[in-house]
Design a protein around this motif. Structure first.
Motif, PDB file in Angstrom:
ATOM      1  N   ASP A  21     -61.124 -33.213 -10.153  1.00  0.00           N
ATOM      2  CA  ASP A  21     -59.706 -33.421  -9.838  1.00  0.00           C
ATOM      3  C   ASP A  21     -59.398 -33.066  -8.383  1.00  0.00           C
ATOM      4  N   ALA A  22     -60.177 -32.142  -7.808  1.00  0.00           N
ATOM      5  CA  ALA A  22     -59.984 -31.745  -6.410  1.00  0.00           C
ATOM      6  C   ALA A  22     -60.508 -32.805  -5.445  1.00  0.00           C
ATOM      7  N   ASP A  23     -61.189 -33.818  -5.986  1.00  0.00           N
ATOM      8  CA  ASP A  23     -61.633 -34.980  -5.207  1.00  0.00           C
ATOM      9  C   ASP A  23     -62.466 -34.604  -3.977  1.00  0.00           C
ATOM     10  N   GLY A  24     -63.418 -33.690  -4.173  1.00  0.00           N
ATOM     11  CA  GLY A  24     -64.320 -33.323  -3.089  1.00  0.00           C
ATOM     12  C   GLY A  24     -63.865 -32.166  -2.233  1.00  0.00           C
ATOM     13  N   GLU A  25     -62.660 -31.665  -2.477  1.00  0.00           N
ATOM     14  CA  GLU A  25     -62.155 -30.511  -1.735  1.00  0.00           C
ATOM     15  C   GLU A  25     -62.813 -29.247  -2.280  1.00  0.00           C
ATOM     16  N   ALA A  26     -63.144 -28.311  -1.398  1.00  0.00           N
ATOM     17  CA  ALA A  26     -63.682 -27.017  -1.825  1.00  0.00           C
ATOM     18  C   ALA A  26     -62.532 -26.154  -2.324  1.00  0.00           C
ATOM     19  N   LEU A  27     -62.747 -25.482  -3.445  1.00  0.00           N
ATOM     20  CA  LEU A  27     -61.732 -24.606  -4.030  1.00  0.00           C
ATOM     21  C   LEU A  27     -62.271 -23.187  -4.137  1.00  0.00           C
ATOM     22  N   TRP A  28     -61.407 -22.206  -3.857  1.00  0.00           N
ATOM     23  CA  TRP A  28     -61.754 -20.811  -4.102  1.00  0.00           C
ATOM     24  C   TRP A  28     -61.832 -20.604  -5.608  1.00  0.00           C
ATOM     25  N   GLY A  29     -62.618 -19.632  -6.020  1.00  0.00           N
ATOM     26  CA  GLY A  29     -62.732 -19.300  -7.432  1.00  0.00           C
ATOM     27  C   GLY A  29     -61.396 -18.991  -8.071  1.00  0.00           C
ATOM     28  N   VAL A  30     -60.528 -18.273  -7.355  1.00  0.00           N
ATOM     29  CA  VAL A  30     -59.211 -17.923  -7.894  1.00  0.00           C
ATOM     30  C   VAL A  30     -58.378 -19.176  -8.165  1.00  0.00           C
ATOM     31  N   GLU A  31     -58.498 -20.183  -7.321  1.00  0.00           N
ATOM     32  CA  GLU A  31     -57.776 -21.441  -7.516  1.00  0.00           C
ATOM     33  C   GLU A  31     -58.340 -22.198  -8.722  1.00  0.00           C
ATOM     34  N   ILE A  32     -59.643 -22.165  -8.884  1.00  0.00           N
ATOM     35  CA  ILE A  32     -60.254 -22.817 -10.044  1.00  0.00           C
ATOM     36  C   ILE A  32     -59.746 -22.168 -11.323  1.00  0.00           C
ATOM     37  N   ARG A  33     -59.727 -20.824 -11.357  1.00  0.00           N
ATOM     38  CA  ARG A  33     -59.250 -20.131 -12.559  1.00  0.00           C
ATOM     39  C   ARG A  33     -57.784 -20.458 -12.838  1.00  0.00           C
ATOM     40  N   LYS A  34     -56.985 -20.562 -11.793  1.00  0.00           N
ATOM     41  CA  LYS A  34     -55.575 -20.934 -11.951  1.00  0.00           C
ATOM     42  C   LYS A  34     -55.449 -22.330 -12.551  1.00  0.00           C
ATOM     43  N   ARG A  35     -56.214 -23.284 -12.050  1.00  0.00           N
ATOM     44  CA  ARG A  35     -56.160 -24.664 -12.547  1.00  0.00           C
ATOM     45  C   ARG A  35     -56.734 -24.774 -13.965  1.00  0.00           C
ATOM     46  N   LEU A  36     -57.761 -23.969 -14.269  1.00  0.00           N
ATOM     47  CA  LEU A  36     -58.299 -23.959 -15.631  1.00  0.00           C
ATOM     48  C   LEU A  36     -57.212 -23.548 -16.619  1.00  0.00           C
ATOM     49  N   LYS A  37     -56.444 -22.520 -16.263  1.00  0.00           N
ATOM     50  CA  LYS A  37     -55.371 -22.043 -17.140  1.00  0.00           C
ATOM     51  C   LYS A  37     -54.256 -23.083 -17.229  1.00  0.00           C
ATOM     52  N   GLN A  38     -53.831 -23.580 -16.099  1.00  0.00           N
ATOM     53  CA  GLN A  38     -52.709 -24.516 -16.019  1.00  0.00           C
ATOM     54  C   GLN A  38     -53.019 -25.857 -16.681  1.00  0.00           C
ATOM     55  N   ASP A  39     -54.192 -26.411 -16.416  1.00  0.00           N
ATOM     56  CA  ASP A  39     -54.517 -27.766 -16.866  1.00  0.00           C
ATOM     57  C   ASP A  39     -55.248 -27.828 -18.207  1.00  0.00           C
ATOM     58  N   TYR A  40     -55.991 -26.752 -18.543  1.00  0.00           N
ATOM     59  CA  TYR A  40     -56.845 -26.799 -19.735  1.00  0.00           C
ATOM     60  C   TYR A  40     -56.646 -25.612 -20.674  1.00  0.00           C
ATOM     61  N   ASN A  41     -55.679 -24.749 -20.339  1.00  0.00           N
ATOM     62  CA  ASN A  41     -55.369 -23.570 -21.142  1.00  0.00           C
ATOM     63  C   ASN A  41     -56.608 -22.700 -21.384  1.00  0.00           C
ATOM     64  N   ILE A  42     -57.425 -22.561 -20.344  1.00  0.00           N
ATOM     65  CA  ILE A  42     -58.619 -21.720 -20.408  1.00  0.00           C
ATOM     66  C   ILE A  42     -58.422 -20.535 -19.479  1.00  0.00           C
ATOM     67  N   ASP A  43     -58.445 -19.335 -20.059  1.00  0.00           N
ATOM     68  CA  ASP A  43     -58.358 -18.105 -19.279  1.00  0.00           C
ATOM     69  C   ASP A  43     -59.759 -17.623 -18.943  1.00  0.00           C
TER      70      ASP A  43
END
Length: 102
Positions: free
Chosen positions: A25-47
């Motif tokens: 979904d980030a389309d090749g952009e590098a993401l910090w781990g904290v941002e990945i965890r935020k998106r996991l919770k927001q988009d997939y309800n995974i804590d």
């Protein structure tokens, strides 16, 4: 991790699949781990805690590390003493992840 190339991404764990989807979904952009965890919770309800996220791609898991660039960030690039890691899905795998997992 094994050197095995994962052809069928649906055989990965739910958390591993979700992490790959977030990176696609980030389309090749590098993401910090904290941002990945935020998106996991927001988009997939995974804590996931930081340690939980490390478990997703630990060396003995089937997470396809060959598909991602994982880089430790130099401390002089950040404003705190926390170690940060960036994750980026290699562009040649974005379509594969999207086709198989989304």
């Amino acid at each position: 991790m094994t050197d095995e190339v994962i052809e069928d991404l649906t055989t990965l764990t739910t958390k591993q699949q979700a992490m790959l989807k977030v990176l696609a979904d980030a389309d090749g952009e590098a993401l910090w781990g904290v941002e990945i965890r935020k998106r996991l919770k927001q988009d997939y309800n995974i804590d996931l805690t930081r340690n939980g996220m490390n478990g997703v791609f630990r060396s003995n898991s089937r997470y396809p590390k060959y598909m991602t660039e994982i880089k430790w960030v130099d401390e002089d690039e950040i404003d705190s003493n926390t170690k940060h890691v960036s994750h980026r899905l290699k562009s040649k795998y974005i379509d594969k992840v999207r086709k198989q997992l989304q």
